[in-house]
Design an enzyme around this catalytic site. Sequence first.
Site, PDB file in Angstrom:
ATOM      1  N   HIS A  17      52.096  20.259 -68.786  1.00 40.25           N
ATOM      2  CA  HIS A  17      52.171  21.117 -67.605  1.00 40.25           C
ATOM      3  C   HIS A  17      52.710  22.511 -67.925  1.00 40.25           C
ATOM      4  O   HIS A  17      53.271  23.177 -67.051  1.00 40.25           O
ATOM      5  CB  HIS A  17      53.016  20.447 -66.523  1.00 40.25           C
ATOM      6  CG  HIS A  17      52.359  19.232 -65.944  1.00 40.25           C
ATOM      7  ND1 HIS A  17      51.528  19.272 -64.846  1.00 40.25           N
ATOM      8  CD2 HIS A  17      52.379  17.937 -66.339  1.00 40.25           C
ATOM      9  CE1 HIS A  17      51.089  18.056 -64.575  1.00 40.25           C
ATOM     10  NE2 HIS A  17      51.595  17.233 -65.471  1.00 40.25           N
ATOM     11  N   HIS A 104      55.394   4.257 -72.884  1.00 38.77           N
ATOM     12  CA  HIS A 104      55.063   5.669 -73.097  1.00 38.77           C
ATOM     13  C   HIS A 104      56.064   6.253 -74.094  1.00 38.77           C
ATOM     14  O   HIS A 104      56.951   5.556 -74.589  1.00 38.77           O
ATOM     15  CB  HIS A 104      55.088   6.433 -71.766  1.00 38.77           C
ATOM     16  CG  HIS A 104      54.184   7.632 -71.732  1.00 38.77           C
ATOM     17  ND1 HIS A 104      54.446   8.788 -72.436  1.00 38.77           N
ATOM     18  CD2 HIS A 104      53.012   7.845 -71.083  1.00 38.77           C
ATOM     19  CE1 HIS A 104      53.488   9.659 -72.220  1.00 38.77           C
ATOM     20  NE2 HIS A 104      52.593   9.117 -71.406  1.00 38.77           N
ATOM     21  N   ASP A 339      44.267   8.377 -65.973  1.00 36.46           N
ATOM     22  CA  ASP A 339      43.032   7.636 -66.208  1.00 36.46           C
ATOM     23  C   ASP A 339      43.264   6.132 -66.095  1.00 36.46           C
ATOM     24  O   ASP A 339      44.217   5.613 -66.681  1.00 36.46           O
ATOM     25  CB  ASP A 339      42.499   7.930 -67.613  1.00 36.46           C
ATOM     26  CG  ASP A 339      42.072   9.373 -67.790  1.00 36.46           C
ATOM     27  OD1 ASP A 339      40.878   9.651 -67.594  1.00 36.46           O
ATOM     28  OD2 ASP A 339      42.921  10.216 -68.136  1.00 36.46           O
TER      29      ASP A 339
END
Length: 376
Positions: A17, A104, A339
């Site tokens: 970002h 993650h 996704d």
Amino acid sequence: MSTFGKLFRVTTYGESHCKSVGCIVDGVPPGMSLTEADIQPQLTRRRPGQSKLSTPRDEKDRVEIQSGTEFGKTLGTPIAMMIKNEDQRPHDYSDMDKFPRPSHADFTYSEKYGIKASSGGGRASARETIGRVASGAIAEKFLAQNSNVEIVAFVTQIGEIKMNRDSFDPEFQHLLNTITREKVDSMGPIRCPDASVAGLMVKEIEKYRGNKDSIGGVVTCVVRNLPTGLGEPCFDKLEAMLAHAMLSIPASKGFEIGSGFQGVSVPGSKHNDPFYFEKETNRLRTKTNNSGGVQGGISNGENIYFSVPFKSVATISQEQKTATYDGEEGILAAKGRHDPAVTPRAIPIVEAMTALVLADALLIQKARDFSRSVVH
């Protein structure tokens, strides 16, 4: 490290970002024709929001060449490329200031650096791969101009739904000889060339998306027309460099080349690839290709083919019982746009990393050939 390659080198930059992502490519020979039009098609194939099977994040991913070219020709100097992040929503990640996402990189990045990007995955985000795809497009053009090399990747498995990828099956070897990117893209967003299973793969992804979950898959890649002699003995074998490249892609979890794990159950008498002399090309060929185009770590001129499994996307909106950074148990239901299956969008990334490895290997071999000619 954020730099890949020895003679054909790429350094990527940017986070999920931040204002932009991109790369600097060094080692591109001078005088090669190059404009944004050579790079954009692969970025467009990678971009989000292409279908309901991918994240709805709306990024155009338009590339701008900042340096290293003039009047459409490379100068031999570093080529800088920038792609703007236009659809940022850092507020979607407010809960993740407290919770590291299960499976993650949030926790490991925090442990390694003592700080992590507060929005998105930072350098662990798939947005980082934009620089890889942009630089890979340059590598592909270099390979095509020098050796007419073709690189085509496609989806062979989503969840439990899989197409035939039996390396001992003549039909699969025929597919490797004939498959094109146009054929892959004509199969829709799933990018599986087998129409009999492509629809089932779509339903598989939709099923997991409907459950606020995700699912993994397998990408298979073939390289055609690669010269013999690329790759180094021992530690920089061509398949080792390809494995290094593939395992550096976010969410990748393995690598197999040629017959791969299937080959362990086949005796040497059936697994060996006998030679024959091909008059049309005036060189030795192999009757079969269980080696996957590499022998002793060096390319033998046959098709190189390999497969890469991608795990289920870690960030899901389904509630998960987990713990905060402080060790307090709690519930995380991730927000944001992610996704349900990353595998179809991984196609151009696999192709790009393949091209970067091969362009580097080709330059290394050209340097060796030159030094050999000087000695003799």
